[in-house]
Design a protein around this motif. Sequence first.
Motif, short mmCIF file in Angstrom:
data_model
loop_
_atom_site.label_atom_id
_atom_site.label_comp_id
_atom_site.label_asym_id
_atom_site.label_seq_id
_atom_site.Cartn_x
_atom_site.Cartn_y
_atom_site.Cartn_z
N LEU A 99 0.83 -1.20 0.00
CA LEU A 99 0.00 0.00 0.00
C LEU A 99 0.87 1.25 0.00
CD1 LEU A 99 -2.88 -0.52 2.59
CD2 LEU A 99 -3.12 -0.09 0.13
N HIS A 100 1.89 1.22 0.83
CA HIS A 100 2.71 2.41 1.01
C HIS A 100 3.49 2.72 -0.27
CE1 HIS A 100 4.88 5.01 4.14
NE2 HIS A 100 5.01 5.53 2.94
N THR A 101 4.08 1.69 -0.87
CA THR A 101 4.86 1.91 -2.09
C THR A 101 3.95 2.37 -3.23
OG1 THR A 101 6.39 0.22 -1.32
CG2 THR A 101 6.52 0.83 -3.65
N SER A 103 1.27 4.01 -2.86
CA SER A 103 0.86 5.39 -2.57
C SER A 103 1.91 6.37 -3.09
CB SER A 103 0.59 5.59 -1.07
OG SER A 103 1.79 5.78 -0.35
N HIS A 104 3.19 5.97 -3.07
CA HIS A 104 4.22 6.85 -3.63
C HIS A 104 4.09 6.96 -5.15
CE1 HIS A 104 7.36 7.50 -0.32
NE2 HIS A 104 6.37 6.85 0.27
N VAL A 105 3.73 5.85 -5.80
CA VAL A 105 3.57 5.88 -7.26
C VAL A 105 2.42 6.82 -7.62
CG1 VAL A 105 3.09 4.52 -9.32
CG2 VAL A 105 4.54 3.55 -7.51
N ALA A 205 10.59 12.72 0.97
CA ALA A 205 10.89 12.40 2.36
C ALA A 205 9.83 11.45 2.90
CB ALA A 205 10.91 13.68 3.20
N CYS A 206 10.26 10.38 3.56
CA CYS A 206 9.29 9.44 4.14
C CYS A 206 9.99 8.53 5.13
CB CYS A 206 8.62 8.60 3.06
SG CYS A 206 7.27 7.61 3.70
N GLY A 207 9.26 8.21 6.20
CA GLY A 207 9.84 7.36 7.23
C GLY A 207 9.17 6.00 7.36
N THR A 209 7.72 2.04 5.76
CA THR A 209 8.34 0.84 5.20
C THR A 209 7.81 0.64 3.78
OG1 THR A 209 6.68 -0.75 5.96
CG2 THR A 209 8.46 -0.23 7.49
N HIS A 210 8.71 0.29 2.88
CA HIS A 210 8.38 0.21 1.46
C HIS A 210 8.93 -1.10 0.89
CE1 HIS A 210 8.90 4.37 2.77
NE2 HIS A 210 7.95 4.70 1.93
N LEU A 211 8.52 -1.38 -0.33
CA LEU A 211 9.05 -2.54 -1.04
C LEU A 211 10.45 -2.22 -1.57
CD1 LEU A 211 5.78 -3.22 -3.05
CD2 LEU A 211 6.66 -4.66 -1.18
ZN LIG Z 1 6.71 6.26 2.15
#
Ligand SMILES: [Zn+2]
Length: 241
Positions: A99-101, A103-105, A205-207, A209-211
């Motif tokens: 989900l997080h990765t 969301s960056h795309v 900037a992000c803290g 967890t990502h793929l």
């Molecule tokens: Zn992130």
Amino acid sequence: MHLYCHDHPETLTLETTVADARPGKVVLVESPFYPGGGGQMADRGVIRWTGGEVKVTGFEVSAGKLWHLIDAPGEVTGEVTGAVEAVVDPDFRRKMRQLHTSSHVLNALVFQQFDGALVTGVQMAEDGTARMDFDIPAADNERLRALEAPINDLIRQDIPLNFVYVPVSEAQATPGLIRSRSVAPPPTPDGKIRIVEIVGLDRQACGGTHLASTGGSVPIRLLKIDNKGRHNRRIRFGLSE
Ligand SMILES: [Zn+2]
């Protein structure tokens, strides 16, 4: 606070030691858990020791220490001492990373195609959906809906992610690097900000967890787009499986 999971994102089971304990909560010397933040939910999991296991139900950060809240009465907390095994729920973490990765795309395409629109809010949910709010004053929602196909193309291209640290002043001086109006990751003790890069596509900037690469995510679907006030566009999306 420095998070072990930033340096060791694949380590979900860790042999470690209890550093401090109070009724219902413990500090570990090293912890594989992500304590939440930036719209990403905190990890779930357990702490095991010889003769027992407790669920980790939440986290508290105080005085630079990460407290793991445990589902145990005080007398059980007393048993959680010495060597333990900390175990992150792998399915939950995998879902959050996807989900997080993704969301960056989505964020990258909105930033590029909607005049540098910033994020005003983000929240991921345990059902594999997430919402992102963007400051987009005037745009046809059809244009936003049309992002689903390019997002999934970028997922299929399996683009690698990199993680680097830059000084806070440099991050603040670089347009677009701090993408969110509401959430900025806390700097490290030596005054640096963690930057997540999707190579050739996006840096911000992000803290969380990502793929390791975008292809680790299943395709996503854009579920709903709402106008929340004049400037606020809310996009709901979800993992397709
Ligand atoms: Zn992130």
